[in-house]
Design a protein around this motif. Structure first.
Motif, PDB file in Angstrom:
ATOM      1  N   ALA A  71       9.389 -11.927 -22.779  1.00  0.00           N
ATOM      2  CA  ALA A  71       7.974 -11.944 -22.381  1.00  0.00           C
ATOM      3  C   ALA A  71       7.496 -13.373 -22.114  1.00  0.00           C
ATOM      4  N   LEU A  72       7.894 -14.318 -22.959  1.00  0.00           N
ATOM      5  CA  LEU A  72       7.476 -15.711 -22.768  1.00  0.00           C
ATOM      6  C   LEU A  72       8.079 -16.304 -21.495  1.00  0.00           C
ATOM      7  N   ALA A  73       9.326 -15.943 -21.207  1.00  0.00           N
ATOM      8  CA  ALA A  73       9.956 -16.419 -19.976  1.00  0.00           C
ATOM      9  C   ALA A  73       9.280 -15.814 -18.756  1.00  0.00           C
ATOM     10  N   LEU A  74       8.815 -14.581 -18.907  1.00  0.00           N
ATOM     11  CA  LEU A  74       8.169 -13.876 -17.801  1.00  0.00           C
ATOM     12  C   LEU A  74       6.867 -14.574 -17.384  1.00  0.00           C
ATOM     13  N   ILE A  75       6.153 -15.167 -18.370  1.00  0.00           N
ATOM     14  CA  ILE A  75       4.878 -15.829 -18.049  1.00  0.00           C
ATOM     15  C   ILE A  75       5.039 -17.350 -17.953  1.00  0.00           C
ATOM     16  N   GLY A  76       6.294 -17.796 -17.969  1.00  0.00           N
ATOM     17  CA  GLY A  76       6.563 -19.209 -17.741  1.00  0.00           C
ATOM     18  C   GLY A  76       6.494 -20.112 -18.951  1.00  0.00           C
ATOM     19  N   LYS A  77       6.431 -19.554 -20.158  1.00  0.00           N
ATOM     20  CA  LYS A  77       6.349 -20.372 -21.360  1.00  0.00           C
ATOM     21  C   LYS A  77       7.729 -20.663 -21.965  1.00  0.00           C
ATOM     22  N   LEU A  78       8.750 -20.080 -21.375  1.00  0.00           N
ATOM     23  CA  LEU A  78      10.139 -20.368 -21.750  1.00  0.00           C
ATOM     24  C   LEU A  78      10.945 -20.471 -20.457  1.00  0.00           C
ATOM     25  N   PRO A  79      12.000 -21.264 -20.435  1.00  0.00           N
ATOM     26  CA  PRO A  79      12.847 -21.321 -19.234  1.00  0.00           C
ATOM     27  C   PRO A  79      13.422 -19.945 -18.910  1.00  0.00           C
ATOM     28  N   ARG A  80      13.514 -19.636 -17.643  1.00  0.00           N
ATOM     29  CA  ARG A  80      14.026 -18.321 -17.247  1.00  0.00           C
ATOM     30  C   ARG A  80      15.494 -18.135 -17.613  1.00  0.00           C
ATOM     31  N   ASP A  81      16.198 -19.268 -17.827  1.00  0.00           N
ATOM     32  CA  ASP A  81      17.606 -19.164 -18.203  1.00  0.00           C
ATOM     33  C   ASP A  81      17.811 -19.200 -19.726  1.00  0.00           C
ATOM     34  N   ASP A  82      16.718 -19.035 -20.479  1.00  0.00           N
ATOM     35  CA  ASP A  82      16.836 -18.950 -21.933  1.00  0.00           C
ATOM     36  C   ASP A  82      17.786 -17.802 -22.290  1.00  0.00           C
ATOM     37  N   PRO A  83      18.786 -18.025 -23.161  1.00  0.00           N
ATOM     38  CA  PRO A  83      19.795 -16.998 -23.444  1.00  0.00           C
ATOM     39  C   PRO A  83      19.210 -15.668 -23.906  1.00  0.00           C
ATOM     40  N   GLU A  84      18.195 -15.704 -24.774  1.00  0.00           N
ATOM     41  CA  GLU A  84      17.607 -14.459 -25.279  1.00  0.00           C
ATOM     42  C   GLU A  84      16.810 -13.743 -24.189  1.00  0.00           C
ATOM     43  N   ALA A  85      16.084 -14.520 -23.372  1.00  0.00           N
ATOM     44  CA  ALA A  85      15.328 -13.915 -22.267  1.00  0.00           C
ATOM     45  C   ALA A  85      16.284 -13.294 -21.257  1.00  0.00           C
ATOM     46  N   ARG A  86      17.369 -14.011 -20.963  1.00  0.00           N
ATOM     47  CA  ARG A  86      18.364 -13.486 -20.036  1.00  0.00           C
ATOM     48  C   ARG A  86      18.993 -12.200 -20.578  1.00  0.00           C
ATOM     49  N   LEU A  87      19.236 -12.183 -21.890  1.00  0.00           N
ATOM     50  CA  LEU A  87      19.811 -10.982 -22.506  1.00  0.00           C
ATOM     51  C   LEU A  87      18.866  -9.793 -22.364  1.00  0.00           C
ATOM     52  N   GLY A  88      17.565 -10.059 -22.484  1.00  0.00           N
ATOM     53  CA  GLY A  88      16.582  -8.990 -22.296  1.00  0.00           C
ATOM     54  C   GLY A  88      16.656  -8.394 -20.901  1.00  0.00           C
ATOM     55  N   TRP A  89      16.727  -9.267 -19.885  1.00  0.00           N
ATOM     56  CA  TRP A  89      16.853  -8.788 -18.507  1.00  0.00           C
ATOM     57  C   TRP A  89      18.163  -8.021 -18.307  1.00  0.00           C
TER      58      TRP A  89
END
Length: 277
Positions: A71-89
């Motif tokens: 969610a944070l990567a989606l709104i730009g508060k975390l890098p889009r290549d963050d490992p946990e955000a990428r795992l979510g996608w």
């Protein structure tokens, strides 16, 4: 469905859902010893809600971190290549193939593919594949290094589990090992990847049988689901410890032995390839 049958099938579901030995195969075989009937894909899908609840609770901290990072990567508060955000996608995108194929081939999954000859062939054939891959696997890459290409590939591999006898965990774990991932990493991604597909399938079947003119045996189904949750939780903890230091060879041997037993029981007429549902 009686209470004893529900109790037994709930135990079977809990014991076999996360091991690479195919819960659907065990449900089909054991179910025939209760009045000669396969419990059906609807019963299997609903009781899987119990085992998937065990996954959600066991990995609750990981799941929360993945959702928060996504969610944070989606709104730009975390890098889009963050490992946990990428795992979510990757969990979201990797779930699409099995959902689409499950809807397209729903009739075949509910009926034709539940033939025990097919199940026996998949138990043995895919068991050998798991054994060979596990033997040559590098077992080196952590889950954090999961790439987009690999995540999507494992989502496609998971779709093989629509065929009874393959095993959802067996397919994705074997796929992960083939790509060089550690056994624990492959097992963990297998658990996470299954959540959207299994929960969605269970809720879909729940709504489907709720509209059936013949009321389902909700009491026994609920019992089986609760039992599968309790046992499934214990199996998750045990499997993650086991695979950190052991190979999958015992499961390969078990799959081949069960396939041989099913073939013998089919030939002797003890089991029917396509029992009345």
């Amino acid at each position: 469905m009686g209470w004893l049958e529900a109790l037994v099938l709930g135990i079977v579901q809990g014991l076999t859902e996360f091991l690479p030995i195919s819960s659907s195969a065990h449900q089909s075989v054991v179910g025939q010893f209760f009045g000669g009937q396969d419990p059906g894909s609807a019963f299997t899908a609903i009781t899987q809600l119990g085992t998937e609840s065990a996954v959600i609770i066991y990995f609750r901290k990981d799941i929360w971190l993945i959702i928060k990072s996504w969610a944070l990567a989606l709104i730009g508060k975390l890098p889009r290549d963050d490992p946990e955000a990428r795992l979510g996608w990757l969990v979201i995108i990797g779930s699409i193939p099995i959902v689409v194929l499950g809807l397209v081939f729903q009739d075949a999954i509910d009926h034709g593919l539940r033939n025990l000859w097919t199940t026996a062939a998949m138990l043995a054939g895919f068991g050998i594949i798991i054994g060979v891959i596990d033997r040559v696997a590098l077992n080196s890459r952590p889950l954090e290094s999961l790439t987009w290409r690999h995540g999507i590939f494992l989502g496609l591999v998971q779709s093989l589990a629509l065929i009874p006898g393959v095993s959802r965990s067996g397919a994705t774990i074997a796929g992960g090992l083939a790509l060089g991932y550690q056994r624990v990493a492959a097992a963990k991604y297998s658990f996470l990847l299954a959540i959207p597909a299994v929960v969605g399938s269970g809720l879909f079947k729940l709504a489907d049988i709720s509209s059936d003119p013949v009321p389902p045996a909700w009491g026994p189904i609920a019992l089986a689901t609760v039992i599968s949750f309790v046992i499934g939780y214990a199996v998750i903890a045990w499997l993650l410890r086991y695979v950190s230091t052991h190979t999958f060879m015992p499961f390969v041997i078990y799959r081949c032995a069960l396939a041989a037993l099913v073939v013998v029981l089919l030939i002797t007429g003890v089991l029917s390839p396509l029992p009345p549902s």
